[in-house]
Design an enzyme around this catalytic site. Structure first.
Site, short mmCIF file in Angstrom:
data_model
loop_
_atom_site.label_atom_id
_atom_site.label_comp_id
_atom_site.label_asym_id
_atom_site.label_seq_id
_atom_site.Cartn_x
_atom_site.Cartn_y
_atom_site.Cartn_z
N LYS A 222 0.84 -1.13 -0.13
CA LYS A 222 0.08 0.01 -0.02
C LYS A 222 0.84 1.22 0.12
O LYS A 222 2.08 1.11 0.24
CB LYS A 222 -0.98 -0.04 1.04
N TYR B 241 -12.78 -2.45 -3.51
CA TYR B 241 -13.06 -2.50 -2.13
C TYR B 241 -14.51 -2.23 -2.08
O TYR B 241 -15.31 -2.09 -0.99
CB TYR B 241 -12.37 -1.16 -1.32
N PHE C 126 -15.49 3.80 7.05
CA PHE C 126 -14.40 4.18 6.64
C PHE C 126 -14.10 4.15 5.15
O PHE C 126 -12.75 4.29 4.51
CB PHE C 126 -13.13 3.28 7.16
N ARG D 136 -2.00 -14.67 4.49
CA ARG D 136 -2.83 -13.99 5.65
C ARG D 136 -2.00 -13.97 7.11
O ARG D 136 -1.75 -13.17 7.82
CB ARG D 136 -4.03 -14.34 5.75
N THR E 28 -5.39 -7.28 10.78
CA THR E 28 -5.51 -5.92 10.14
C THR E 28 -5.16 -4.78 10.92
O THR E 28 -4.47 -3.88 10.39
CB THR E 28 -7.11 -5.84 9.69
N ARG F 5 2.55 -6.54 9.21
CA ARG F 5 1.94 -5.52 9.74
C ARG F 5 2.44 -5.17 11.14
O ARG F 5 2.68 -4.03 11.64
CB ARG F 5 0.29 -6.03 9.84
N ASN G 247 -2.05 0.14 6.73
CA ASN G 247 -1.52 -1.05 7.26
C ASN G 247 -0.65 -1.94 6.48
O ASN G 247 -0.51 -3.19 6.09
CB ASN G 247 -2.82 -2.07 7.85
N HIS H 191 -2.33 -5.69 1.56
CA HIS H 191 -3.46 -6.36 1.63
C HIS H 191 -3.19 -7.68 0.95
O HIS H 191 -2.44 -7.89 -0.02
CB HIS H 191 -4.47 -5.64 0.48
N GLU I 147 -9.54 -10.54 -7.57
CA GLU I 147 -8.65 -9.89 -7.43
C GLU I 147 -7.51 -9.60 -8.44
O GLU I 147 -7.12 -8.61 -8.88
CB GLU I 147 -8.21 -9.54 -5.80
P1 CMP Z 1 -7.54 -4.63 3.75
O1 CMP Z 1 -7.05 -6.01 4.03
O2 CMP Z 1 -7.00 -3.80 2.62
O3 CMP Z 1 -9.02 -4.49 3.41
C1 CMP Z 1 -10.03 -3.61 3.80
C2 CMP Z 1 -9.15 -2.33 4.29
O4 CMP Z 1 -10.06 -1.54 5.08
C3 CMP Z 1 -8.40 -2.96 5.25
O5 CMP Z 1 -7.13 -3.73 4.95
C4 CMP Z 1 -8.13 -1.89 6.22
O6 CMP Z 1 -6.60 -1.00 5.76
C5 CMP Z 1 -8.97 -0.88 6.11
N1 CMP Z 1 -9.88 -0.67 7.21
C6 CMP Z 1 -10.34 -1.73 8.13
N2 CMP Z 1 -10.95 -1.23 9.19
C7 CMP Z 1 -10.76 0.28 9.07
C8 CMP Z 1 -10.93 1.38 9.92
N3 CMP Z 1 -11.83 0.99 11.06
N4 CMP Z 1 -10.57 2.57 9.59
C9 CMP Z 1 -9.95 2.70 8.55
N5 CMP Z 1 -9.56 1.73 7.62
C10 CMP Z 1 -10.02 0.41 7.98
#
Ligand code: CMP
Length: 140
Positions: free
Chosen positions: A11, A51, A59, A87, A93, A104, A114, A117, A128
């Site tokens: 990212k 997404y 969010f 994973r 996450t 992470r 984070n 993905h 994807e």
């Molecule tokens: P990802 O695995 O890319 O899939 C969905 C993304 O949403 C997740 O990683 C986070 O980066 C993001 N995400 C999840 N929860 C939150 C949150 N509470 N605030 C902001 N971003 C979020």
């Protein structure tokens, strides 16, 4: 266990800090092979499509803003049980909940920024991967 492919994104917080090589090293140390990789700037349309499952989440806007804020590296990873393995390598996450040694835990800044993905299931991995790569760009 079967050989699988999963989709990965390094990212904008990772490209911004120039740590894509450090993350790729963790991916390769886990036994996953990077069989496709390109650095792109995601459009808003691409991020919103990618997404779409999170469209109703509070969010969502922040997530799309972040994912289009800088370059990302999109990848296809291959290996035994690659979806679950990646994973595990990524960690939770929320980096404050991620296990020691995970990408992470080592690199993520927050739940939003984070660093990586990874696909959550075989069907999503297929969708994807197809959003960002054509078949002849993936060389196993
Ligand atoms: P990802 O695995 O890319 O899939 C969905 C993304 O949403 C997740 O990683 C986070 O980066 C993001 N995400 C999840 N929860 C939150 C949150 N509470 N605030 C902001 N971003 C979020």
């Amino acid at each position: 266990m079967a050989i699988e492919r999963t989709f990965s994104i390094l990212k904008p917080d990772a490209t911004e800090r120039n740590i894509t090589g450090a993350i790729n090293a963790l991916i390769e140390q886990a036994g996953l092979r990077i069989v496709a990789q390109k650095r792109i700037r995601m459009t808003r349309e691409q991020a919103e499509t990618f997404y779409a499952v999170h469209k109703e989440r509070p969010f969502f806007g922040e997530l799309v803003d972040f994912m289009t804020s800088g370059p990302v590296v999109v990848q296809v990873l291959e290996g035994e049980g690659a979806i679950a393995k990646y994973r595990d390598v990524m960690g939770a996450t929320d980096p404050s909940k991620a296990a020691d040694g995970t990408i992470r835990k080592l690199h993520a800044k927050s739940i939003g920024e984070n660093s990586v993905h990874g696909s959550d299931a075989a069907e999503t991995a297929k969708i994807e991967i197809a959003q960002f790569f054509s078949g002849n760009e993936i060389v196993g």
